[in-house]
Design a protein around this motif. Structure first.
Motif, PDB file in Angstrom:
ATOM      1  N   ASP A  56     -12.535  13.900   6.659  1.00 40.10           N
ATOM      2  CA  ASP A  56     -13.034  13.622   8.342  1.00 40.10           C
ATOM      3  C   ASP A  56     -14.320  13.738   8.457  1.00 40.10           C
ATOM      4  O   ASP A  56     -14.785  13.617   9.617  1.00 40.10           O
ATOM      5  N   ASN A  58     -15.934  16.740   8.431  1.00 35.79           N
ATOM      6  CA  ASN A  58     -16.123  18.019   8.775  1.00 35.79           C
ATOM      7  C   ASN A  58     -16.620  18.840   7.632  1.00 35.79           C
ATOM      8  O   ASN A  58     -16.018  18.927   6.308  1.00 35.79           O
ATOM      9  N   LEU A  81     -11.681  19.598  16.830  1.00 39.55           N
ATOM     10  CA  LEU A  81     -11.300  18.353  16.121  1.00 39.55           C
ATOM     11  C   LEU A  81     -12.051  17.011  16.763  1.00 39.55           C
ATOM     12  O   LEU A  81     -12.421  16.280  16.363  1.00 39.55           O
ATOM     13  N   ILE A  84     -15.496  15.812  16.125  1.00 44.26           N
ATOM     14  CA  ILE A  84     -15.792  15.157  14.885  1.00 44.26           C
ATOM     15  C   ILE A  84     -15.721  13.493  15.308  1.00 44.26           C
ATOM     16  O   ILE A  84     -14.672  13.075  15.810  1.00 44.26           O
ATOM     17  N   LEU A  87     -13.153  10.350  14.762  1.00 46.96           N
ATOM     18  CA  LEU A  87     -11.912  10.936  14.173  1.00 46.96           C
ATOM     19  C   LEU A  87     -10.455   9.892  14.740  1.00 46.96           C
ATOM     20  O   LEU A  87      -9.765   9.640  13.956  1.00 46.96           O
ATOM     21  N   CYS A  94     -10.358  11.078  22.091  1.00 42.84           N
ATOM     22  CA  CYS A  94      -9.638  12.099  21.624  1.00 42.84           C
ATOM     23  C   CYS A  94      -9.655  13.313  22.762  1.00 42.84           C
ATOM     24  O   CYS A  94     -10.815  13.159  23.560  1.00 42.84           O
ATOM     25  N   ILE A 117      -6.812   6.369  12.091  1.00 40.34           N
ATOM     26  CA  ILE A 117      -8.295   6.392  12.012  1.00 40.34           C
ATOM     27  C   ILE A 117      -8.644   4.933  11.990  1.00 40.34           C
ATOM     28  O   ILE A 117      -9.990   4.656  12.141  1.00 40.34           O
ATOM     29  N   SER A 191     -15.877   6.752  18.845  1.00 37.02           N
ATOM     30  CA  SER A 191     -16.275   8.031  19.223  1.00 37.02           C
ATOM     31  C   SER A 191     -16.102   8.743  20.679  1.00 37.02           C
ATOM     32  O   SER A 191     -16.942   9.418  21.120  1.00 37.02           O
ATOM     33  N   VAL A 229      -7.027  18.246   7.828  1.00 31.08           N
ATOM     34  CA  VAL A 229      -6.615  17.263   9.043  1.00 31.08           C
ATOM     35  C   VAL A 229      -5.563  16.417   8.787  1.00 31.08           C
ATOM     36  O   VAL A 229      -4.953  15.799   9.655  1.00 31.08           O
TER      37      VAL A 229
END
Length: 586
Positions: A56, A58, A81, A84, A87, A94, A117, A191, A229
């Motif tokens: 992912d 990270n 999370l 990121i 994601l 998110c 994703i 994002s 993840v």
């Protein structure tokens, strides 16, 4: 991740790859040359750890729980999370409710129900009419998308910001800052993140056709475990066992080699140089016997070339790998000194440098084993071209100039050891079948640590016509001698002829000072056509040629004013964006 409207230089990022050095010690403390310092939550001795960039994106530090036989996260760059980027994929956000959750935007649905994703896809036709009367904007409070901003305005009203987006077909949404009047129009929705109302005063308005059904907003929980993840599917488990098996066998091999080294150290009558040979086996570098290389080269039968540092032969290892074996001349170092220097060369690895695979040191016989580069050296193509098949096109010349600069910049600025080539010339610039550069013979001069400003060499190195004046003046030698030589090579790439063989209209040989003055006149008048290789018949990029001549002049000028190879690389890269290396006249 950059912030809106910050340039790559403002944010400290460029598209030029600059290496960084990082060390993770046995107590769980990681430090790097760019200032990142982290400590594992279970810091201390006796724990196996690994630092990994997960799929992912990270960065996480793991510690091995030997009892449960599992890896535990003891530090991570982004503990939340939703921080990121990407994601949840495109067209989604998110958020925490309270656990992390991916939500499709109004009018969108998951593109793949088993792989979130991949983001969300529209539930409406994307080629709908976008006249103002047929579109609407749906507000999403406290939502912000990062990157892909097509326009930015300040101190404007919400209505004007909406109008800007509705008038542009490529605008998918706009973000509006309440109070400050900031307006960001978005060309792609990626994002997305929803934040608490106490930390953000932005709303995003998603553009949709009025016919879109927005009654159902799709939401999906993130499939996550405490330490990962992703869930591990059956295929992932199969690969896990496969790589685990490889790691076990590799560990056993390393164990036996290490045991052999420790055993040898316990024997006081065995020289340290022999022990060093075994230690080098643990790296991607091998110590060959003289008998092996004699057999591989057929008793040194096929000669590929020769120079001041030795003779190169073609060889075949294990009946399949073709290599170049250099038999060094005048290698007078003591055994331990030679192996120390050669181990440094073996650790140098860059796409524009010839890879060194091993060495042989038996008495007076000292040999190096390199990758075999099949398309000969630059001088063959520049100075011995007989037909169109071998003639270097302009785009190839520019790629060669840039590749050579990158390789030297790596030696000067990015190696763990400070390496001065000392013999940059077309004969040491090898070419692959795709005309990618592989610099040869680097590291054969004395090596010096980075904290020294110069080298002290016992004898002059280099080739007449490419040597900097400081060699003759007995001045301290540093990376500037390579910059000078590169300037000569760069001119020869442009002109297609040796600089040392240039003559006047009367047939008299020109010295370097006369050539420099002539080149300054060319730059002043702004026309390089008359000095570019005539065999190209005018098919070259004028802007690139002019920049290369200017760089050459700065390289062969006064020592203190010469640029670094890093600066040269960046200048060429900026020039390289012009017309994608087009073979054209301006």
């Amino acid at each position: 991740w950059t912030r809106d409207f910050m340039s790559i230089f403002d944010f400290g990022r460029t598209n030029y790859n600059s290496s960084r050095i990082g060390v993770l010690d046995n107590t769980g403390h990681f430090t790097s040359s760019d200032g990142l310092n982290i400590i594992a939550s279970d810091s201390g001795l006796g724990i196996n750890r690994r630092l990994t960039i997960d799929q992912d994106g990270n960065l996480k530090l793991y510690s091995l729980n030997k009892v449960e036989k599992s890896w535990i996260v003891t530090w991570e760059a982004m503990p939340q999370l939703c921080d990121i980027h990407g994601l949840c994929g495109t067209n989604s956000i998110c958020e925490y409710s309270p656990d992390p959750r991916c939500s499709c935007l109004p009018g969108y649905e998951m593109a793949d129900q088993e792989n979130w994703i991949k983001g969300c896809q529209p539930m409406f036709r994307t080629n709908y009419s976008q006249v103002a009367e047929q579109v609407m904007f749906v507000e999403m409070r406290q939502v912000k998308f990062y990157g892909f901003v097509m326009g930015f305005n300040t101190s404007i009203s919400l209505e004007d910001c909406e109008k800007l987006c509705s008038e542009k077909h490529s605008c998918l949404a706009f973000s509006y800052g309440i109070g400050e009047g900031s307006c960001y129009t978005e060309i792609q929705l990626f994002s997305g993140k929803k934040t608490p109302s106490t930390t953000m005063i932005h709303s995003t308005y998603v553009k949709l056709p009025k016919t879109a059904n927005i009654s159902d907003v799709k939401q999906y929980d993130l499939i996550c475990k405490p330490n990962s993840v992703y869930e591990m599917h059956q295929d992932d488990k199969r690969w896990f066992y496969y790589y685990t098996s490889i790691a076990i066998f590799g560990g056993l091999e390393l164990f036996f080699i290490t045991t052999a080294c420790l055993f040898l150290r316990s024997k006081q009558n065995i020289p340290k140089s022999v022990i060093d040979g075994y230690e080098l086996m643990t790296e991607h570098f091998k110590k060959f016997s003289y008998r092996e290389l004699k057999a591989a080269t057929g008793n040194f039968r096929e000669e590929l070339g020769r120079g001041g540092s030795g003779v190169v032969y073609r060889g075949v290892l294990d009946k399949k790998r073709v290599v170049a074996v250099k038999r060094l001349a005048n290698a007078t170092e003591a055994e331990e000194e030679f192996q120390a220097e050669i181990s440094i060369i073996g650790r140098i690895n860059h796409v524009n440098l010839v890879r060194t695979w091993g060495f042989c040191s038996e008495g007076k016989d000292k040999l190096l084993v390199y990758d075999y580069v099949e398309n000969e050296s630059l001088d063959k193509h520049l100075f011995e071209s007989i037909g169109e098949k071998r003639l270097l096109r302009w785009s190839q010349r520019f790629t060669i100039a840039l590749g050579t600069a990158r390789g030297l910049a790596y030696l000067h600025h990015e190696c763990l050891e400070w390496v001065v080539h000392c013999d940059v010339k077309p004969e040491n610039i090898l070419l692959t079948q795709d005309f990618e550069v592989k610099i040869a013979d680097f590291g054969l001069a004395k090596l010096s640590k980075r904290d020294f400003s110069c080298l002290q060499l016992s004898h002059m190195r280099g080739t007449v016509g490419y040597m900097a004046p400081e060699w003759a003046l007995n001045l301290p030698i540093n990376t500037k001698v390579d910059v000078f030589s590169y300037g000569i090579v760069l001119l020869e790439i442009v002109m297609g002829a040796r600089i040392s063989s240039q003559t006047s209209a009367e047939g008299e040989k020109l010295d370097l000072a006369q050539i420099v003055e002539a080149l300054k006149q060319v730059v002043a008048c702004g026309d390089v056509t008359r000095i570019v290789d005539a065999k190209l018949h005018g098919q070259f990029n004028h802007l690139q040629a002019m920049e290369m001549v200017k760089i050459s002049l700065s390289c062969i000028g006064e020592r203190t004013k010469r640029p670094t190879m890093d600066e040269i690389t960046k200048a060429l890269m900026a020039c390289g964006d012009e017309d994608k290396y087009a073979d054209c006249t301006e």
